[in-house]
Every structure is written in structure tokens, then in C-alpha cells.
Design an enzyme around this catalytic site. Structure first.
Site: not given
Ligand code: 5RP
Length: 233
Positions: A32, A85, A106
Site C-alpha cells: 500500500s 515499503g 522486491e
Molecule cells: C510486500 C512488501 C511490502 O512492502 C510490505 O508488506 C509493506 O506493505 P505496506 O506498505 O502495505 O504496509 O514487502 O511484499
């Protein structure tokens, strides 16, 4: 004034947009907070900025395509800037990522980038990693046997989604969510131990990878870490 978490996530992501320059190849994270960055980048592109992007998940690729951002899947040379994120950030800027399930791509994108910038709201800051689960992506083939070896490291774990309907990553793998009693004392060592286990594809520990972490709290977004070549202060 109390700021909602989404407003903080957006503030951190928008601060990272200041680092984007015309002609850059940009890594787009998942989740998000990263979504706010991709949406902001879409607006810059609509205003005439020329960038190309490498998405870290199918969801991000779809969003980027909708926004008219040119997507690159085969790299020739490094990515200029990756923005993503995180689930947890420790004082040394080590991270846990992957609760959204995109950790492998990622990590590939972050590794291929000249600069890896992490955008979080302040709730993601922890004294020690392992407050929540640590995601580990494993091959579905003989995954129970892999899970036993992972559990042998002294952790408890579940397969994400449950055995009946496991969550399947964009790479066709499953995710084990590890709970580590007392947290992760040495993230570097623990990451190496996980990588040595046959069947483990990748884990969500990002150790020594983040160049900059932009943390948004009530006082506004603040950048921590190495600030090479950027306007963030
Ligand atoms: C997805 C991730 C996201 O960056 C992590 O879960 C953070 O998510 P959010 O910004 O929705 O809190 O690693 O694999």
C-alpha cells in the site's frame, strides 16, 4: 491533528518522488505504501516526465501500465532508483519485507538498483526485527520437508493461506510465515542460515540493503541513512 496511517504512508511515498529524475529507470515496490509512490509517478509521467519502470509484482505492473508508465522486464544495466515499503525497519535500517508476498522480486529489484529507498510510516520502526512474522518463500515441491528444516532453526511457522488453499506467489511458490520467539538477534546470520536450506527460494530479511529510509510521522517525512544524489533531507 491525528494523521491516519494512509496519510503517513502517502507522505513518505511522495517525499521519495523528489528523488525521481527525467530519464531514470525506477524500481517500483509492492504494497500500500509503494502504491502511493507508483500513483505519484504516474502523475509525473502524465505531466511529461520520461521514466521507465521495473515492477516488483504483477499487481504493481498492472497499476503502472494503467497509469501509462513504461515497463521494462529485461534489464541492461542497473536500475537508478528503487522505492519500496517494508513491514519492519530496525535502527541499522535492516528490514523485514514480504508480508504482501512479493519479497523475491522486491529483493531482486533492490539488489539491481543503484539506490534503494524505503518508504514507511513510523509504526514500522522496531528496536529488533521479528516483532511480527518473517516471510520465507519456498518451492511448493516437497515444501513440508523444507518447512521441517526451517523449523529446525528453532522457529514456529505456518504456510500462508493454510495447507488447503496456500497463497501462491507471482513466482508460483508458497510462503512460510515464521514466528521467532524473542525476535531476530542477528539478522545477517539468520538470513544466511535460511538461504542454506534446500527448498528456500528467498527470505524477507533485507540486511544492509536500504540506502535511505523515509519515515513519516506527525512531524512530516524524515529521511534516514545515506543520502547520495537526492533532494530528500
Ligand atoms: C510486500 C512488501 C511490502 O512492502 C510490505 O508488506 C509493506 O506493505 P505496506 O506498505 O502495505 O504496509 O514487502 O511484499
Amino acid at each position: 491533528m491525528t494523521l491516519l496511517t494512509d496519510e503517513l504512508k502517502q507522505a513518505a511515498a511522495y517525499k521519495a518522488l523528489e528523488l525521481v529524475q527525467d530519464g531514470m529507470l525506477v524500481g517500483l515496490g509492492s504494497g500500500s505504501t509503494a502504491r502511493f509512490f507508483t500513483e505519484g509517478l504516474g502523475r509525473l509521467v502524465a505531466e511529461g516526465m520520461k521514466v521507465r519502470a521495473v515492477p516488483t509484482s504483477r499487481a504493481t505492473a498492472e497499476l503502472a501500465a494503467e497509469l501509462g508508465i513504461q515497463i521494462v522486464t529485461e534489464l541492461i544495466g542497473p536500475i537508478d532508483l528503487a522505492v519500496d515499503g517494508a513491514d519492519e525497519v530496525d535502527p541499522a535500517l535492516n528490514l523485514i519485507k514480504g508480508r504482501g508476498g512479493a519479497l523475491f522480486r522486491e529483493k531482486l529489484v533492490a539488489t539491481a538498483s543503484k539506490r534503494f529507498v524505503v518508504v514507511v510510516d513510523e509504526s514500522k520502526l522496531v528496536k529488533q526485527l521479528g516483532v511480527g512474522v518473517l516471510p520465507v518463500e519456498v518451492l511448493p515441491f516437497l515444501w513440508r520437508s523444507t518447512a521441517e528444516r526451517v523449523a529446525g532453526l528453532g522457529v514456529s511457522l505456518v504456510i500462508r493461506g493454510g495447507e488447503e488453499t496456500p497463497y501462491i506467489t507471482d513466482n508460483g511458490n508458497v510462503v512460510l510465515d515464521l514466528t521467532i520467539d524473542g525476535g531476530i538477534k542477528n539478522p545477517g546470520e539468520f538470513g544466511l542460515e535460511l538461504k542454506e536450506i534446500t527448498g528456500v527460494v528467498e527470505h524477507g530479511l533485507f540486511v544492509g540493503m536500504a540506502d535511505t529510509v523515509i519515515v513519516a510521522g506527525p512531524e512530516g517525512p524524515k529521511a534516514v541513512g545515506r543520502l547520495s544524489g537526492g533532494a530528500v533531507a
